[in-house]
Design a protein around this motif. Structure first.
Motif, PDB file in Angstrom:
ATOM      1  N   PRO A   1       0.817  -1.217   0.000  1.00  0.00           N
ATOM      2  CA  PRO A   1       0.000   0.000   0.000  1.00  0.00           C
ATOM      3  C   PRO A   1       0.850   1.267   0.000  1.00  0.00           C
ATOM      4  CG  PRO A   1       0.029  -0.986   2.183  1.00  0.00           C
ATOM      5  CD  PRO A   1       0.735  -1.949   1.277  1.00  0.00           C
TER       6      PRO A   1
ATOM      7  N   THR B   1       3.042  -0.453   9.187  1.00  0.00           N
ATOM      8  CA  THR B   1       1.966  -0.868  10.085  1.00  0.00           C
ATOM      9  C   THR B   1       2.526  -0.938  11.487  1.00  0.00           C
ATOM     10  OG1 THR B   1       0.952  -2.176   8.327  1.00  0.00           O
ATOM     11  CG2 THR B   1       0.263  -2.641  10.583  1.00  0.00           C
TER      12      THR B   1
ATOM     13  N   PHE C   1      -4.608   1.609  -2.252  1.00  0.00           N
ATOM     14  CA  PHE C   1      -4.357   0.257  -2.729  1.00  0.00           C
ATOM     15  C   PHE C   1      -4.665   0.193  -4.225  1.00  0.00           C
ATOM     16  CE2 PHE C   1      -6.225  -0.007   1.580  1.00  0.00           C
ATOM     17  CZ  PHE C   1      -5.102  -0.415   2.275  1.00  0.00           C
TER      18      PHE C   1
ATOM     19  N   ALA D   1      -0.294  -8.285   7.044  1.00  0.00           N
ATOM     20  CA  ALA D   1      -1.343  -7.314   6.730  1.00  0.00           C
ATOM     21  C   ALA D   1      -1.961  -7.669   5.389  1.00  0.00           C
ATOM     22  CB  ALA D   1      -0.774  -5.897   6.690  1.00  0.00           C
TER      23      ALA D   1
ATOM     24  N   ASN E   1      -5.178  -6.211   2.484  1.00  0.00           N
ATOM     25  CA  ASN E   1      -6.222  -5.249   2.137  1.00  0.00           C
ATOM     26  C   ASN E   1      -7.282  -5.931   1.284  1.00  0.00           C
ATOM     27  OD1 ASN E   1      -4.011  -4.839  -0.116  1.00  0.00           O
ATOM     28  ND2 ASN E   1      -5.919  -4.068  -1.000  1.00  0.00           N
TER      29      ASN E   1
ATOM     30  N   TYR F   1     -10.144  -1.474   2.501  1.00  0.00           N
ATOM     31  CA  TYR F   1      -9.919  -1.738   3.922  1.00  0.00           C
ATOM     32  C   TYR F   1      -8.644  -2.538   4.128  1.00  0.00           C
ATOM     33  CZ  TYR F   1     -14.673  -0.081   4.463  1.00  0.00           C
ATOM     34  OH  TYR F   1     -15.801   0.697   4.442  1.00  0.00           O
ATOM     35  N   LYS F   2      -7.985  -2.235   5.232  1.00  0.00           N
ATOM     36  CA  LYS F   2      -6.730  -2.912   5.573  1.00  0.00           C
ATOM     37  C   LYS F   2      -6.842  -3.505   6.969  1.00  0.00           C
ATOM     38  CE  LYS F   2      -1.782  -1.938   6.335  1.00  0.00           C
ATOM     39  NZ  LYS F   2      -0.746  -0.884   6.299  1.00  0.00           N
TER      40      LYS F   2
ATOM     41  N   ALA G   1      -4.462  -5.699   9.833  1.00  0.00           N
ATOM     42  CA  ALA G   1      -3.103  -6.123  10.157  1.00  0.00           C
ATOM     43  C   ALA G   1      -3.069  -6.743  11.549  1.00  0.00           C
ATOM     44  CB  ALA G   1      -2.130  -4.948  10.092  1.00  0.00           C
TER      45      ALA G   1
END
Length: 310
Positions: free
Chosen positions: A199, A204, A225, A273, A275, A279-280, A282
């Motif tokens: 991303p 993160t 993304f 992580a 996506n 939305y992500k 992790a």
């Protein structure tokens, strides 16, 4: 602590963060509410450079700390104090394609006013866990303030054929500092990550000041993304030279329980992580060196981060 199957030290933390869209001016951008404009004017005095990409972060969080022995009501002189910290944070992010600067102010309360005891008791009651008996020994009420700065860089190590669409690797070093009665330290470290569809952000991080990664979009970048589904693994290290930690040093303006803290503390973390659309999600597992003299075991914990548009 749920993910580490233990209940001590940094025993629980939660944080909610809101990030604005990109802004061209922190002082009068239409996407910001009027009450943020005055703060933006003050920030412009600190950061006079023109902002190509920037955004505003507002956070609300709570952290709680407990000793190892949950059964005794007496003060445990050789273990860390009971403590809670509930705070409201406000920050600015500015970025270029390869650099992110984060400025953050956290204001809140330590002690019974944080209501950490009540929340922990509620969670333990709901889940059927034995409650901690020594909260009467927690740090006293104290208003807390913390000013944080952190800078991150991002360097691409591998692109095949493109870091966003195909497999990529990058390195994200960082350094910064914190000043305040809650925590005063200098820190530095890095994150290494690799996977598919990396991303357009700066890593993160688990819950920590200036660890929010809702970075402004780079110029011309429409989406964070470029793949509808992407995934990567990451490993990070953050080391701190600690001058003050209220959760170990005790209250600033009154006598309280304290322990002799370690001056150098480090966190090593590994995680994954992914996506899905915008939305992500992790998950990270953190391993921390001992924070004070006589600490029986080194702290460890897990954290989940979920981010996306409202």
């Amino acid at each position: 602590d749920l993910f580490a199957n233990r209940d001590q030290d940094y025993t629980s933390g939660a944080k909610i963060a809101w990030a604005s869209p990109n802004v061209r001016s922190f002082a009068d951008d239409e996407c910001l509410p009027p009450w943020l404009h005055q703060a933006g004017r003050l920030f412009r005095e600190v950061y006079p450079l023109a902002v190509d990409e920037g955004n505003v972060i507002v956070t609300f969080g709570q952290a709680m700390y407990t000793p190892r022995d949950r059964t005794t009501r007496a003060l445990i002189a050789t273990d860390r104090p009971y403590a809670g910290w509930t705070y409201l944070g406000f920050g600015f992010n500015t970025r270029s394609a390869r650099r992110l600067d984060s400025y953050e102010i956290n204001l809140g309360v330590v002690g019974p006013w944080s209501h950490a005891k009540e929340l922990q008791d509620f969670i333990h009651r709901v889940r059927g866990f034995e409650r901690f008996q020594g909260w009467k020994n927690q740090l006293g009420n104290e208003f807390g303030a913390q000013v944080v700065y952190e800078r991150k860089y991002r360097s691409e190590l591998l692109q095949f054929p493109d870091r966003h669409e195909g497999f990529g690797m990058d390195l994200i070093p960082h350094f910064g500092w914190s000043v305040g009665n809650v925590a005063t330290y200098a820190n530095a470290g890095f994150e290494l990550r690799g996977g598919w569809g990396l991303p357009d952000d700066f890593g993160t991080s688990p819950i920590r000041p200036a660890g929010d990664n809702a970075a402004p979009r780079a110029d011309g970048t429409v989406r964070q993304f470029t793949r509808d589904i992407g995934a990567h693994v990451f490993a990070s290290l953050d080391a701190r030279a600690v001058v003050r930690n209220i959760f170990l040093d005790g209250n600033t303006i009154r006598d309280s329980h304290s322990v002799r803290k370690e001056r150098i503390v480090a966190d090593a973390a590994v995680g994954v992580a992914a996506n899905f659309g915008k939305y992500k999600v992790a998950y990270v597992r953190v391993f921390r060196t001992r924070e004070f003299a006589g600490q029986s075991t080194a702290p460890r914990y897990g954290a989940i981060t979920i981010s996306g548009p409202l």
